[in-house]
Design an enzyme around this catalytic site. Structure first.
Site, short mmCIF file in Angstrom:
data_model
loop_
_atom_site.label_atom_id
_atom_site.label_comp_id
_atom_site.label_asym_id
_atom_site.label_seq_id
_atom_site.Cartn_x
_atom_site.Cartn_y
_atom_site.Cartn_z
N ASP A 33 -0.51 4.17 2.39
CA ASP A 33 -1.63 5.02 2.02
C ASP A 33 -2.78 4.99 3.02
O ASP A 33 -3.72 5.77 2.89
CB ASP A 33 -2.17 4.60 0.64
CG ASP A 33 -1.13 4.79 -0.45
OD1 ASP A 33 -0.42 5.81 -0.41
OD2 ASP A 33 -1.03 3.91 -1.32
N HIS A 34 -2.72 4.11 3.98
CA HIS A 34 -3.86 3.93 4.90
C HIS A 34 -3.38 4.01 6.33
O HIS A 34 -3.16 2.99 6.97
CB HIS A 34 -4.50 2.57 4.64
CG HIS A 34 -5.87 2.43 5.19
ND1 HIS A 34 -6.14 1.97 6.45
CD2 HIS A 34 -7.07 2.71 4.64
CE1 HIS A 34 -7.44 1.94 6.66
NE2 HIS A 34 -8.02 2.38 5.57
N PHE A 35 -3.23 5.08 6.89
CA PHE A 35 -3.26 6.45 6.40
C PHE A 35 -1.87 7.04 6.62
O PHE A 35 -1.22 6.68 7.61
CB PHE A 35 -4.30 7.26 7.17
CG PHE A 35 -5.71 6.76 6.95
CD1 PHE A 35 -6.41 7.13 5.82
CD2 PHE A 35 -6.32 5.92 7.86
CE1 PHE A 35 -7.72 6.70 5.62
CE2 PHE A 35 -7.62 5.47 7.66
CZ PHE A 35 -8.32 5.86 6.55
N VAL A 40 -2.84 2.41 9.80
CA VAL A 40 -3.91 1.55 10.29
C VAL A 40 -4.13 0.40 9.30
O VAL A 40 -4.19 0.62 8.09
CB VAL A 40 -5.21 2.36 10.45
CG1 VAL A 40 -6.37 1.49 10.88
CG2 VAL A 40 -5.01 3.50 11.43
#
Length: 162
Positions: A33-35, A40
Site C-alpha cells: 500500500d505504500h505506494f 517505498v
C-alpha cells in the site's frame, strides 16, 4: 505486522555504538500500500528501526534495569528507501544518565544517506509504572531479547586461535 524493524546487529560496542541492518523485502505488508507501483519504506518504520537500534544500545549500557522509552526524534530525510534494498542503522551514544539518553543515528542504503537523526530516550523503572501496567521489562522481551543475545555475541572479541 511485526514490530521488530531490525534484522540483526553487525557491530555492537557496549556503551558506545551499535550498527544493525534491515533487509527490505517486497513481501512485507507495508509495501503493498505504500505506494502501489512505487514500493517505498514508510518513514516512521525507518525511524522505528533507528530507535530500536539505539534503544537496545541504551538499555544494554544500563544492564536493562529500566525500560527504555522513545521520548523524542529530530530527523532529516535525504531520500527514500525502496523494496530490495538493505538499510544500515548506525547509532552512537552521546549522553546517558539516570533519567534517559541521547543518541545520534543514521540510516544508509549502500553509500546513500537516507536519514540522519537525534533520538532521545527516557528511562522508565518498571516498579514506578502507572497502575494497571505490568511491572515487567516490556521493552526487552520476545524478539528483542533474541536480538539482544545476538548483539552480545557480536560484541564479544574472537577467541584466540591455537
Amino acid at each position: 505486522m511485526r514490530w521488530t524493524w531490525i534484522d540483526r546487529f553487525v557491530t555492537f560496542e557496549s556503551g558506545k555504538s551499535a550498527t544493525a541492518v534491515k533487509n527490505l523485502s517486497l513481501a512485507e505488508d507495508h509495501f503493498a500500500d505504500h505506494f502501489p507501483g512505487f514500493p517505498v519504506m514508510p518513514a516512521p518504520l525507518i525511524l522505528e528501526g533507528l530507535a530500536q537500534t539505539g534503544g537496545i544500545l541504551v538499555g544494554e549500557a544500563r544492564q536493562y534495569r529500566e525500560n527504555v522509552v522513545l521520548a523524542k526524534i529530530t530527523a532529516k530525510f535525504h531520500s527514500e528507501a525502496m523494496a530490495g534494498e538493505q538499510l544500515t542503522y548506525t547509532t552512537t551514544l552521546l549522553d546517558l544518565n539516570d533519567t534517559g539518553a541521547r543518541v545520534s543515528a543514521t540510516a544508509h542504503s549502500g553509500d546513500s544517506l537516507i536519514v540522519e537523526a537525534e533520538i532521545m530516550f527516557a528511562h522508565a523503572n518498571p516498579a514506578q509504572l502507572p497502575p494497571g501496567l505490568p511491572d515487567t521489562k516490556f521493552v526487552f522481551n520476545g524478539e528483542l531479547t533474541h536480538l539482544l543475545r545476538m548483539a552480545a555475541a557480536v560484541s564479544k572479541p574472537p577467541a584466540p586461535s591455537a
